[in-house]
Write a protein that holds these residues in place. Structure first.
Motif, PDB file in Angstrom:
ATOM      1  N   PRO A  31      17.960  65.365  59.348  1.00 11.04           N
ATOM      2  CA  PRO A  31      18.264  65.196  57.926  1.00 11.04           C
ATOM      3  C   PRO A  31      19.387  64.180  57.702  1.00 11.04           C
ATOM      4  N   GLU A  32      19.302  63.487  56.571  1.00  8.31           N
ATOM      5  CA  GLU A  32      20.303  62.465  56.278  1.00  8.31           C
ATOM      6  C   GLU A  32      21.189  62.829  55.089  1.00  8.31           C
ATOM      7  N   VAL A  33      20.706  63.689  54.219  1.00  7.52           N
ATOM      8  CA  VAL A  33      21.492  64.100  53.039  1.00  7.52           C
ATOM      9  C   VAL A  33      21.473  65.623  52.949  1.00  7.52           C
ATOM     10  N   GLU A  36      18.254  67.562  52.283  1.00  8.23           N
ATOM     11  CA  GLU A  36      17.362  67.657  53.449  1.00  8.23           C
ATOM     12  C   GLU A  36      17.847  68.719  54.427  1.00  8.23           C
ATOM     13  N   TRP A  37      19.167  68.837  54.590  1.00 11.56           N
ATOM     14  CA  TRP A  37      19.711  69.879  55.467  1.00 11.56           C
ATOM     15  C   TRP A  37      19.399  71.262  54.907  1.00 11.56           C
ATOM     16  N   LYS A  56      24.567  71.413  61.207  1.00 16.58           N
ATOM     17  CA  LYS A  56      24.658  69.962  61.414  1.00 16.58           C
ATOM     18  C   LYS A  56      25.214  69.658  62.805  1.00 16.58           C
ATOM     19  N   HIS A  60      23.160  67.671  65.772  1.00 24.58           N
ATOM     20  CA  HIS A  60      23.645  66.427  66.373  1.00 24.58           C
ATOM     21  C   HIS A  60      23.901  66.594  67.873  1.00 24.58           C
ATOM     22  N   SER A  92      12.513  59.393  60.388  1.00 25.06           N
ATOM     23  CA  SER A  92      13.465  58.542  59.678  1.00 25.06           C
ATOM     24  C   SER A  92      12.726  57.388  58.992  1.00 25.06           C
ATOM     25  N   ARG A  95      10.963  58.615  55.890  1.00 21.59           N
ATOM     26  CA  ARG A  95      11.879  58.772  54.750  1.00 21.59           C
ATOM     27  C   ARG A  95      12.088  57.431  54.046  1.00 21.59           C
TER      28      ARG A  95
END
Length: 163
Positions: A31-33, A36-37, A56, A60, A92, A95
């Motif tokens: 997820p990037e934002v 999304e998380w 998060k 990672h 990615s 998206r």
């Protein structure tokens, strides 16, 4: 057989959380934002119980582990890590593509064997949106979601082979 909470026999809660995180990352990508998380947190039984910051950090760390495994001397571990990292890259890219008003169209010489009812200009965007919402490989959920494939965009017939 597993337990009622989704655990495989003999699997600890920590192992279940790790397995669910891996499955969610492979389904949704990294997820990037925050939205999304939050969506990823809803996948599985253990992810929703974790604080967002901890989730998060774990995600990672798992990606970093895959990057290290890609350098492994064990060919199986190396192959699995490359496949997992490749999936993150694909998600990615999806998206980025989905954020565009129109997806690039395939040229007419493409060798994709799609069903006759498929219309690139319409169904490609719907499919990408469905993958981002429901996860990669979760085709029944995607095609069952009226937000993406309603009566006018679904394939003809109930039991049509999609791919």
């Amino acid at each position: 057989g597993g337990g009622a909470d989704g655990r495989a026999m003999g699997e600890s809660e920590r192992e279940l959380a790790r397995r669910e995180l891996q499955a969610a990352l492979l389904a949704f990508g990294m997820p990037e934002v925050d939205d999304e998380w939050k969506h990823l947190k809803k996948d599985g039984t253990t992810l929703n119980t974790q604080p967002l910051a901890a989730l998060k950090k774990s995600a990672h760390a798992m990606k970093k582990e895959w990057e290290l495994d890609k350098q492994s001397r064990d060919p199986e571990k190396q192959k699995a890590a490359k496949q997992r990292l490749s999936r993150l890259e694909v998600m990615s890219s999806l998206r980025i593509l989905h954020a565009k008003p129109k997806l690039p169209s395939l040229d007419s010489s493409s060798s994709f064997d799609l069903p006759a009812w498929w219309r690139h200009e319409r169904h490609d965007k719907l499919l990408v949106g469905g993958v981002l919402r429901h996860g990669f490989g979760r085709w029944q959920r995607i095609f069952g979601d009226e937000a993406f494939f309603s009566a006018d965009t679904k394939p003809p017939g109930k039991n049509v082979l999609l791919f």
